[in-house]
Write an enzyme that holds these catalytic residues in place. Structure first.
Site, short mmCIF file in Angstrom:
data_model
loop_
_atom_site.label_atom_id
_atom_site.label_comp_id
_atom_site.label_asym_id
_atom_site.label_seq_id
_atom_site.Cartn_x
_atom_site.Cartn_y
_atom_site.Cartn_z
N GLY A 132 31.25 16.03 21.85
CA GLY A 132 31.78 15.04 22.78
C GLY A 132 33.08 15.50 23.40
N GLY A 133 33.92 14.52 23.70
CA GLY A 133 35.17 14.82 24.39
C GLY A 133 36.07 15.72 23.57
N GLY A 168 37.34 45.85 47.76
CA GLY A 168 38.03 44.69 47.19
C GLY A 168 38.24 44.83 45.70
N ALA A 169 37.30 45.45 45.04
CA ALA A 169 37.43 45.61 43.58
C ALA A 169 38.60 46.51 43.26
CB ALA A 169 36.15 46.17 42.98
#
Lengths: 514, 172, 495
Positions: free
Chosen positions: A168-169, A404-405
């Site tokens: 859960g949370g 870009g890399a």
């Protein structure tokens, strides 16, 4: 005279230390799990633990809900190999380790203390979740913890070990901490459990498949480490701590008993790359040769394997290493690897750990899958993290570094302090084949022996552009180095940069593309 | 503290009673007192005179539960928190879930570089079949399957360098 | 000998002792043997440019490569060893066997020629009956020899044996031999000069082997008598003459339980175990090799040679005997070489050196001499205790067990010695029993307690501390940084 009072005190103390009682403890043991106090003994140095809030109990008026001293959580401080730390350990034997209002306050208190004195916080999770009987108050408990996680983030290192369920949370607390270790077959984390998943979506998954250690270490990247058992988990925490400082105002401790020569040159590095640049090799071999005594503590080993991150020491200094791994996806960058490396850089930057980057990447992984899932957003995180970091940054380009890399992997213009390159480095906008296809598109289209011409042009391109000298001529590469001197060159740079001070314009915080 | 020796299956109870400025210690082990004089102590090497004999200890490995040392050159492993380790080991006996228990994983006895992989995922193998071939120190060593089975997962790639005990493949 | 020395080194060996001790040294190539120590053209190139007169090929690598010997001859460089045509004969185990048969030298039953493919091997093996040995026709030093106990093994081993042979010697061709049991491996050291003077320097027994690699060699052999020694010595000399041998070499024989000797091969090089012969005959074989290559005559007659005392050699390998002999390589931060009367250590180790993963696992040869077998054995036992090599695993524990083993002491040796007497199990239990009672473990317990306090930062490098350990008082905490710098390796964790 006060003997009666003393007797009472000892009785209460023993009750508190008994946790949920003999049978609950036996049940825990029969599952092969240790109790909270046993885990503390394993983690902390002998006789170093001081418990806080031992006698705290919950305030609920629900008569069904039994009151236990400690309220299902053991908190306090102690030392790990001589270093002061604060710990909070869930006690599964008490009400299933569920978190109530008071337990939440306990964790909160310990984290506040840690921030005040500047000590790492270690949490061990083994909890059934929120205490339903306490209603909203238990959610308050979680809220308090989340706030502290966020406030402490970047102030003191936070490590979470998952040695039991967490659903859960509640899973958001470990997610906000710096490192998560899950114990194989024991630790589990998921937001919605298998039963609900079955009900709502008719998907059949087991606990392990949904949120076990393996899943989180390989698929989701939630877990940074898998430990094979609880003892291994404690060992990993201890090793991790040895590389990081106590808080964000300190630097990691220098290793004074390091026997690995700072000036060690390694002839093997000269020919370690395969002849053919398209052949894969294991970057960890190179890493082993340049770090102190070949010790590399890898993080996220099974997640986004096309990039390798981890801690090591060079010249006795703790450093964060980032390197492309040609064995997987040829070392290309993609969504997961960008996330993995970016988070690591930001951790190192928060805690004054220098960053060393080794580059050999052909570019970003192409494809609709990557584009639709936001490689643009995720890729930008890596660039942002490098730019934002003010710790010493050293990059060494070993092989391919295209487009870009190349920029993303710690290039000069992102604010890297020292950039080295091996003679085998290939720095270009595009790889030879791709470049030729675009530049000579017209010629190749009309030509009968396009393949031959393309090959020759690619060769020419390679000789002309795919080398580090053009960048070196512009000062984008500070120095082309002899591969065998990689280690001393990096250590020298580290020594000089150790007193680096860099400022950034004042802002509340940047807007990294999350 | 409690210290266990697997070799003779005994648990010792030890504590430091006294410690003076000249590095003379008095230890109590199992209700008997012993004198110890510390001569040298670094992060992995100790020299002391214990009960009137000189000992040289080299620390090889130190984990939360084990201390592996060379006592005058002879290897010895001593364990701390032995009861806790027992509890955990009992659980390891049960078959693993999705993680792959050690019975199903094929691991390498030696460090080396993978130079060839003899099988694919889904292949069925017999006991003794080659799984991968490693190269180390001029020798080619084959890692073989410990039993008949089907390859569920291949964990290494050609060209990868692995360490001792690394898992190379997993059987169903 | 007042001769200048030139050495070559690969990327791996740049800081090796041979580089430091030679007068001149040249870089020959990257770590991989095929690009450095097996790179004939590069080596000749360096030899010519350095102006060397002769090349000593050592053992392994190109020492038994007739192409290389020819290359030397063509370039007017003296190859310290036999002529290339003799090497061709001895190198081809099958041809050699034929020549020996003709010369009246007894040989081992097996396949008549090289076996080209695995099917042929299976056929021969099925007929000769398993277990069989797969041997490389160009092998030596135990490389390229595999044992196959059944057909499945034979098929697998065939592939690997070929690959290994190609990697070590540049070529591969296998032949099949029946594996004889309970045999002893006894070899004779030979030397022959240009004038044809042939001498043998007695025998060495090398029966204790593992996977066909010798572990322990000694001279004299416990089963040799003076008469037999003379007899087989003469046969060995006959073998050398039959192939027109020159310089130093060894004739290897198998001796069955009835005392019959079978010739296996001639190793046309100086061998790893040559110090054993040097110690019992008082000669320097390398010096002799150089003088023979220099066209000098052998300075002694057969009758001048005496076998004096007993020498034993243990090959210290970088392998973990407690873990299937897994290769172990890496840095050796500390080592202590034994010394004393009758103790000789031939090694490249020194504190701070590195044991490479690219080359053979032999890191040291420990040889002892005594006036009797027992004196030599005890010296070896003591030397093994004093021999410390940190940072890698070695086979020293195995030899310690063997030196105390009654079968070894009684000379009951054979090539399956290790299996026959379950020596490995014995070694494991001896190691376990080192600490078989409480008092022996107590210092270890004390160490654990001290170490616990140390990592808390309470004990300071042997010098006096002002504060007592925090076990029983709230002592002032030391500077936190000091506490964890001193044991970063063990942030409480294993490697």
């Amino acid at each position: 005279m006060h003997e009666e009072k003393l007797k009472q005190f000892y009785e209460r103390k023993l009750t508190a230390e008994a946790g949920g009682g003999e049978d609950k403890i036996d049940s825990q043991h029969s599952k092969g799990k240790l109790t909270a106090r046993e885990r503390i003994n394993l983690l902390l140095d002998s006789n170093s633990f001081t418990e806080l809030d031992k006698f705290v109990t919950h305030r609920s008026d629900d008569p069904e809900l039994k009151k236990f001293y400690g309220d299902g959580l053991i908190t306090g401080f102690g030392t790990v190999n001589g270093r002061q730390v604060f710990v909070y350990v869930y006690d599964f034997t008490v009400l299933g380790g569920s978190l109530g209002e008071m337990a939440g306050k306990k964790v909160s208190k310990v984290m506040s203390h840690a921030m005040k004195v500047g000590c790492p916080v270690i949490g061990i999770l083994d909890s059934g979740g929120a205490r339903i009987q306490e209603g909203v108050s238990s959610l308050d408990g979680y809220g308090d913890i989340f706030l502290k996680n966020a406030l402490a983030s970047g102030v003191v290192p936070q490590i979470t070990a998952s040695i039991g369920p967490c659903a859960g949370g509640a899973v958001y607390s470990p997610a906000m901490t710096d490192f998560v270790i899950m114990v194989e077959n024991v630790g589990q984390m998921f937001v919605t459990g298998p039963e609900v998943v079955k009900q709502v979506l008719s998907q059949d998954v087991t606990f392990e498949e949904l949120g076990g250690a393996k899943t989180h270490a390989t698929k989701s990247g939630v877990a940074h480490f898998i430990a094979k058992d609880e003892i291994d988990c404690m060992d990993k925490i201890k090793t991790l701590l040895s590389y990081i400082p106590q808080n964000n105002r300190e630097e990691p401790a220098l290793a004074t008993d390091n026997i690995d020569d700072f000036n060690r040159v390694d002839q093997k590095l000269v020919n370690i790359l395969p002849e053919n640049p398209y052949h894969p090799y294991d970057i960890k071999e190179i890493i082993n040769k340049i770090v102190d005594e070949g010790r590399f503590f890898e993080i996220h080993e099974l997640f986004a394997e096309n990039i390798v991150v981890g801690f090591a020491r060079m010249g006795g200094r703790s450093v964060g290493l980032i390197a492309n791994q040609p064995l997987f996806l040829a070392g290309a960058l993609d969504i997961h690897s960008s996330n993995k490396a970016a988070r690591f850089i930001r951790f190192c930057d928060s805690f004054n750990i220098p960053i060393i980057t080794l580059v050999d990447t052909p570019g970003y992984l192409p494809g609709a899958d990557q584009e639709h899932n936001g490689i643009i957003r995720h890729g930008s995180k890596l660039l942002f993290a490098y730019c934002e970091a003010t710790v010493p940054k050293i990059t060494c380009i070993i092989g391919k570094a295209y487009g870009g890399a190349y920029i993303a992997m710690g290039s000069k213009n992102l604010g890297t302090d020292v950039n080295y390159a091996w003679p085998t480095a290939e720095i270009a906008v595009l790889g030879p084949e791709a470049a030729i296809t675009i530049m000579h598109r017209k010629n190749l289209k009309n030509s009968p022996d396009a393949v031959e011409i393309k090959k020759n042009l690619a060769k020419e391109y390679r000789n002309k552009f795919a080398n580090p000298y053009i960048a070196a001529e512009r000062g984008t590469i500070d120095l082309v180095i002899d591969p065998m001197e990689t280690r001393p060159m990096i250590i020298n740079a580290l020594n000089v940069l150790s007193s680096k001070k860099e400022n950034r314009p004042w802002k509340k915080h940047g807007n990294i593309n999350l | 503290m409690e210290i266990k020796s697997d070799d003779i299956k005994t648990i010792f109870h030890g504590e430091i009673v006294e410690f003076d400025k000249n590095n003379n210690l008095i230890l109590r082990i199992d209700d008997k007192k012993y004198e110890l004089k510390l001569i040298n102590f670094t992060s992995n090497f100790l020299e002391f005179i214990f009960d009137n004999s000189f000992y040289e200890i080299r620390v090889l490995e130190s984990t939360s539960t084990d201390l592996k040392i060379l006592l005058n050159g002879n290897p010895l492993t001593l364990k701390k928190h032995s009861k806790l380790a027992e509890i955990i080991e009992k659980a390891a006996g049960r078959g693993g879930g999705g993680g792959g228990s050690s019975l199903n994983s094929i691991s390498s006895q030696i460090p080396g570089r993978v130079i060839s992989i003899s099988i694919n995922r889904g292949d069925s193998v017999k006991k003794g079949d080659n799984i991968v071939v490693l190269e180390s120190m001029k020798m080619q060593v084959a890692i073989k399957s410990p039993r008949d089975g089907i390859i569920k997962e291949l964990k290494v790639k050609e060209g990868q360098s692995i360490s001792r005990n690394d898992v190379v493949a997993v059987l169903e | 000998m007042e001769i200048k020395s030139v050495s070559i080194f690969s990327d791996e060996d740049a800081s090796s002792i041979h580089v430091k001790r030679s007068d001149e040294t040249y870089h020959v190539g990257p770590a991989s043997p095929s690009q450095s120590y097996l790179n004939m053209n590069k080596i000749i190139e360096i030899a010519i440019s350095a102006g060397v007169d002769a090349i000593h090929p050592g053992y392994g690598f190109l020492s038994e490569n007739e192409t290389f010997a020819e290359l030397c001859e063509k370039n007017n460089i003296i190859f310290i060893g036999p002529k290339s045509h003799a090497m061709e004969l001895t190198g081809d185990k099958m041809k050699c066997k034929e020549i020996m048969k003709k010369a009246g030298v007894p040989t081992v039953p097996g396949s008549d020629g090289v076996v080209e493919d695995v099917e042929e091997a299976v056929e021969i093996a099925t007929e000769a009956k398993y277990p069989i040995l797969l041997k490389s026709a160009f092998g030596g030093g135990g490389r390229g020899i595999r044992l196959a106990k059944n057909e499945q093994e034979l098929r697998q081993e065939f592939e690997m044996a070929s690959a290994e042979s190609r990697a070590a010697f540049g070529k591969s061709a296998l032949f099949v031999e029946k594996f004889l049991e309970k045999i002893r491996h006894i070899e004779f050291q030979l030397i022959r000069d240009l004038s044809g003077n042939t001498r043998h320097l007695f025998e060495r027994e090398c029966s204790i082997q593992r996977r066909h690699q010798k572990l322990i060699e000694m001279s004299p052999s416990p089963v040799m008598t003076t008469e037999k020694r003379k007899e087989v010595g003469e046969i060995a000399k006959k073998a050398a003459i039959a192939v027109g041998y020159l310089n130093a070499g060894t004739a290897e024989f198998l001796c069955d339980p009835h005392g019959n000797f079978y010739f296996i091969e001639i190793n046309s090089r100086l061998q790893v175990e040559h110090p054993v012969t040097e110690l019992v005959t008082g000669t320097d074989l390398v010096k002799l090799q150089i003088s023979v290559a220099n066209e000098e005559e052998l300075p002694f007659k057969q009758e001048d040679l005496r076998l004096n005392g007993c020498a034993i050699e243990c090959r210290i390998n970088a392998e973990d005997p407690l873990y299937e002999f897994a290769p172990s390589n890496g840095k050796v931060p500390y080592c202590n070489l034994p010394y004393g009367p009758g103790v000789r250590v031939d090694t490249y180790l020194y504190p701070g050196c590195t044991v490479s993963g690219f080359y053979d696992s032999l890191v040291a040869k420990l040889i002892t001499w005594g006036s009797t077998f027992d004196e030599s054995r005890r010296r070896m036992r003591n030397a093994l205790d004093e021999f410390i090599i940190d940072g890698i695993n070695t086979t020293i524990p195995l030899y310690k067990t063997i030196m105390n083993d009654s079968h070894f002491i009684n000379g009951d040796l054979s090539t399956d010695y290790l299996d026959r007497f379950s020596i490995i199990d014995k070694m494991n239990s001896e190691i376990k029993n080192k600490f078989n009672d409480k008092t022996k473990i107590l210092p270890g317990v004390a160490a654990v307690m001290l170490y616990s306090e140390y990592i808390k930062g309470n004990i300071n490098n042997g010098s006096s501390t002002s504060a007592p350990p925090s076990t029983f008082s709230n002592a002032a905490r030391k500077n936190l940084n000091n506490a964890n710098t001193s044991n970063w390796k063990f942030g409480g964790v294993a490697y």
